[in-house]
Write a protein that holds these residues in place. Structure first.
Motif, mmCIF file in Angstrom:
data_model
loop_
_atom_site.group_PDB
_atom_site.id
_atom_site.type_symbol
_atom_site.label_atom_id
_atom_site.label_comp_id
_atom_site.label_asym_id
_atom_site.label_seq_id
_atom_site.Cartn_x
_atom_site.Cartn_y
_atom_site.Cartn_z
ATOM 1 N N ILE A 1 4.607 -3.499 21.291
ATOM 2 C CA ILE A 1 5.310 -4.190 22.370
ATOM 3 C C ILE A 1 6.629 -4.757 21.848
ATOM 4 C CG2 ILE A 1 3.213 -4.799 23.644
ATOM 5 C CD1 ILE A 1 4.443 -7.696 22.205
ATOM 6 N N THR A 2 7.476 -5.183 22.767
ATOM 7 C CA THR A 2 8.731 -5.840 22.439
ATOM 8 C C THR A 2 8.712 -7.236 23.033
ATOM 9 O OG1 THR A 2 9.954 -3.759 22.350
ATOM 10 C CG2 THR A 2 11.244 -5.752 22.738
ATOM 11 N N LEU A 3 9.113 -8.213 22.236
ATOM 12 C CA LEU A 3 9.232 -9.598 22.687
ATOM 13 C C LEU A 3 10.717 -9.944 22.768
ATOM 14 C CD1 LEU A 3 6.583 -11.134 20.234
ATOM 15 C CD2 LEU A 3 6.216 -10.354 22.586
ATOM 16 N N THR A 4 11.058 -10.881 23.630
ATOM 17 C CA THR A 4 12.462 -11.265 23.774
ATOM 18 C C THR A 4 12.625 -12.779 23.708
ATOM 19 O OG1 THR A 4 12.325 -11.325 26.184
ATOM 20 C CG2 THR A 4 13.022 -9.257 25.185
ATOM 21 N N THR A 5 13.770 -13.189 23.195
ATOM 22 C CA THR A 5 14.204 -14.582 23.246
ATOM 23 C C THR A 5 15.610 -14.556 23.838
ATOM 24 O OG1 THR A 5 15.325 -14.678 21.104
ATOM 25 C CG2 THR A 5 12.920 -15.016 21.094
ATOM 26 N N ASP A 6 16.232 -15.706 23.894
ATOM 27 C CA ASP A 6 17.597 -15.754 24.425
ATOM 28 C C ASP A 6 18.551 -14.875 23.619
ATOM 29 O OD1 ASP A 6 16.854 -17.508 26.401
ATOM 30 O OD2 ASP A 6 17.548 -19.296 25.337
ATOM 31 N N ARG A 7 18.360 -14.816 22.302
ATOM 32 C CA ARG A 7 19.314 -14.105 21.449
ATOM 33 C C ARG A 7 18.758 -12.870 20.763
ATOM 34 N NH1 ARG A 7 21.567 -18.311 17.302
ATOM 35 N NH2 ARG A 7 19.345 -18.676 16.976
ATOM 36 N N LEU A 8 17.428 -12.679 20.837
ATOM 37 C CA LEU A 8 16.795 -11.666 20.003
ATOM 38 C C LEU A 8 15.862 -10.740 20.765
ATOM 39 C CD1 LEU A 8 15.627 -14.106 17.181
ATOM 40 C CD2 LEU A 8 17.679 -12.665 17.133
ATOM 41 N N LEU A 9 15.709 -9.554 20.209
ATOM 42 C CA LEU A 9 14.614 -8.653 20.560
ATOM 43 C C LEU A 9 13.734 -8.555 19.326
ATOM 44 C CD1 LEU A 9 16.378 -5.584 22.251
ATOM 45 C CD2 LEU A 9 15.058 -7.383 23.379
ATOM 46 N N LEU A 10 12.450 -8.708 19.504
ATOM 47 C CA LEU A 10 11.483 -8.445 18.450
ATOM 48 C C LEU A 10 10.779 -7.173 18.886
ATOM 49 C CD1 LEU A 10 12.018 -11.588 18.298
ATOM 50 C CD2 LEU A 10 9.766 -11.732 17.232
ATOM 51 N N ARG A 11 11.108 -6.077 18.236
ATOM 52 C CA ARG A 11 10.570 -4.791 18.656
ATOM 53 C C ARG A 11 9.945 -4.087 17.463
ATOM 54 N NH1 ARG A 11 13.621 -1.229 16.242
ATOM 55 N NH2 ARG A 11 15.888 -1.415 16.091
ATOM 56 N N PRO A 12 9.054 -3.146 17.723
ATOM 57 C CA PRO A 12 8.468 -2.401 16.604
ATOM 58 C C PRO A 12 9.560 -1.654 15.834
ATOM 59 C CG PRO A 12 7.231 -2.028 18.607
ATOM 60 C CD PRO A 12 8.479 -2.759 19.006
ATOM 61 N N PHE A 13 9.345 -1.527 14.539
ATOM 62 C CA PHE A 13 10.270 -0.736 13.733
ATOM 63 C C PHE A 13 10.176 0.724 14.134
ATOM 64 C CE2 PHE A 13 10.208 -4.421 10.957
ATOM 65 C CZ PHE A 13 11.520 -4.472 10.529
ATOM 66 N N ALA A 14 11.308 1.418 14.029
ATOM 67 C CA ALA A 14 11.387 2.846 14.327
ATOM 68 C C ALA A 14 11.991 3.552 13.115
ATOM 69 C CB ALA A 14 12.268 3.069 15.558
ATOM 70 N N PRO A 15 11.782 4.857 12.987
ATOM 71 C CA PRO A 15 12.362 5.591 11.860
ATOM 72 C C PRO A 15 13.873 5.384 11.712
ATOM 73 C CG PRO A 15 10.739 6.960 12.943
ATOM 74 C CD PRO A 15 10.903 5.723 13.798
ATOM 75 N N GLY A 16 14.570 5.198 12.832
ATOM 76 C CA GLY A 16 16.010 4.989 12.787
ATOM 77 C C GLY A 16 16.433 3.672 12.161
ATOM 78 N N ASP A 17 15.471 2.779 11.879
ATOM 79 C CA ASP A 17 15.781 1.493 11.246
ATOM 80 C C ASP A 17 15.829 1.583 9.729
ATOM 81 O OD1 ASP A 17 15.868 -0.029 13.674
ATOM 82 O OD2 ASP A 17 13.670 -0.034 13.705
ATOM 83 N N ALA A 18 15.489 2.729 9.176
ATOM 84 C CA ALA A 18 15.374 2.846 7.719
ATOM 85 C C ALA A 18 16.669 2.472 6.999
ATOM 86 C CB ALA A 18 14.927 4.253 7.322
ATOM 87 N N ASP A 19 17.823 2.897 7.505
ATOM 88 C CA ASP A 19 19.091 2.569 6.845
ATOM 89 C C ASP A 19 19.317 1.057 6.794
ATOM 90 O OD1 ASP A 19 19.780 5.198 6.298
ATOM 91 O OD2 ASP A 19 21.034 5.418 8.097
ATOM 92 N N ALA A 20 19.099 0.385 7.931
ATOM 93 C CA ALA A 20 19.327 -1.063 7.989
ATOM 94 C C ALA A 20 18.314 -1.816 7.126
ATOM 95 C CB ALA A 20 19.265 -1.548 9.433
ATOM 96 N N VAL A 21 17.070 -1.371 7.116
ATOM 97 C CA VAL A 21 16.052 -2.010 6.277
ATOM 98 C C VAL A 21 16.405 -1.817 4.807
ATOM 99 C CG1 VAL A 21 13.625 -1.898 5.554
ATOM 100 C CG2 VAL A 21 14.209 -1.875 7.994
ATOM 101 N N HIS A 22 16.787 -0.603 4.443
ATOM 102 C CA HIS A 22 17.160 -0.326 3.058
ATOM 103 C C HIS A 22 18.331 -1.203 2.634
ATOM 104 C CE1 HIS A 22 19.358 1.987 -0.106
ATOM 105 N NE2 HIS A 22 18.153 1.913 -0.642
ATOM 106 N N ALA A 23 19.345 -1.294 3.470
ATOM 107 C CA ALA A 23 20.519 -2.107 3.139
ATOM 108 C C ALA A 23 20.141 -3.584 2.977
ATOM 109 C CB ALA A 23 21.599 -1.942 4.208
ATOM 110 N N ALA A 24 19.366 -4.129 3.908
ATOM 111 C CA ALA A 24 18.983 -5.540 3.841
ATOM 112 C C ALA A 24 18.156 -5.841 2.596
ATOM 113 C CB ALA A 24 18.218 -5.939 5.096
ATOM 114 N N CYS A 25 17.270 -4.928 2.251
ATOM 115 C CA CYS A 25 16.357 -5.161 1.125
ATOM 116 C C CYS A 25 16.993 -4.920 -0.240
ATOM 117 C CB CYS A 25 15.082 -4.343 1.301
ATOM 118 S SG CYS A 25 14.042 -4.973 2.636
ATOM 119 N N GLN A 26 18.296 -4.646 -0.273
ATOM 120 C CA GLN A 26 19.008 -4.624 -1.545
ATOM 121 C C GLN A 26 19.312 -6.045 -2.013
ATOM 122 O OE1 GLN A 26 19.173 -1.593 -3.158
ATOM 123 N NE2 GLN A 26 17.944 -1.256 -1.314
#
Length: 196
Positions: free
Chosen positions: A4-29
């Motif tokens: 499922i996806t949850l929402t706040t005023d500023r955010l989406l909390l959504r399940p990770f998708a394969p297309g998130d790999a680049d952003a996850v890799h970059a953040a986890c450096q």
């Protein structure tokens, strides 16, 4: 469970998708994410792909952990990650999170934790949401405190991070802390008891 996806005023909390790999890799450096969380170190592209393609979807499928990409509603940037994991015992869950360096100090993670906590207490029938972090992780503790967690102390050798047992700080949030009803009756110590 179906993701499922949850929402706040500023955010989406959504399940990770394969297309998130680049952003996850970059953040986890970020050395701080590698130091204070249990992500692999060094964190390779294959680690990000494994997380987004296999680990995260498997948690939803077997109803054991619910990983959310914390995404800005304005622009869609990945601000962080948040996971809700089932613990032993009915109604008990644990929250874990990291925040991408460029999105720290803006309240996003506290906002995400509160949103996920409400979901845990309502949709998952949670009665206790635990937070643990390695002793010394002051930014994580600050998020937990801002979200209303009560610190309950520490645990010696409370977690294993990269093959080393480490002491932890612990805290918990209850439905009543957010003005929500619990699934089971909660009787705090010393309340409603007769005798010594």
């Amino acid at each position: 469970m179906e993701p499922i996806t949850l929402t706040t005023d500023r955010l989406l909390l959504r399940p990770f998708a394969p297309g998130d790999a680049d952003a996850v890799h970059a953040a986890c450096q970020d050395p701080d994410i590698q130091r204070w969380t249990v992500v692999p170190s060094p964190y390779g592209r294959a680690d990000a792909e494994h997380f987004t393609r296999q680990l995260s979807p498997a948690g939803w499928q077997d109803d054991s952990m619910y990983d959310f990409a914390v995404v800005l509603r304005d622009g869609g940037a990945l601000a962080g990650a948040l996971g809700i994991n089932r613990r032993t015992g009915p109604g008990t869950f644990e929250v874990g999170f990291w925040t991408a360096r460029e999105h720290r100090g803006l309240g996003y993670t506290t906002e995400a934790v509160l949103c996920a906590a409400r979901w845990t207490f309502t949709a998952l029938a949670g009665d206790r949401l635990e937070w643990r972090a390695e002793a010394g992780n002051r930014p994580s503790r600050a998020v937990a405190l801002r979200a209303g967690f009560r610190m309950e102390g520490g645990q010696r050798s409370g977690l294993v991070n990269k093959g080393v047992r480490r002491d932890t700080w612990t805290g918990a949030l209850l439905p009543s802390d957010l003005g929500l009803p619990g699934t089971d009756t909660y009787l705090p110590a010393g309340v409603g008891r007769a005798g010594p």
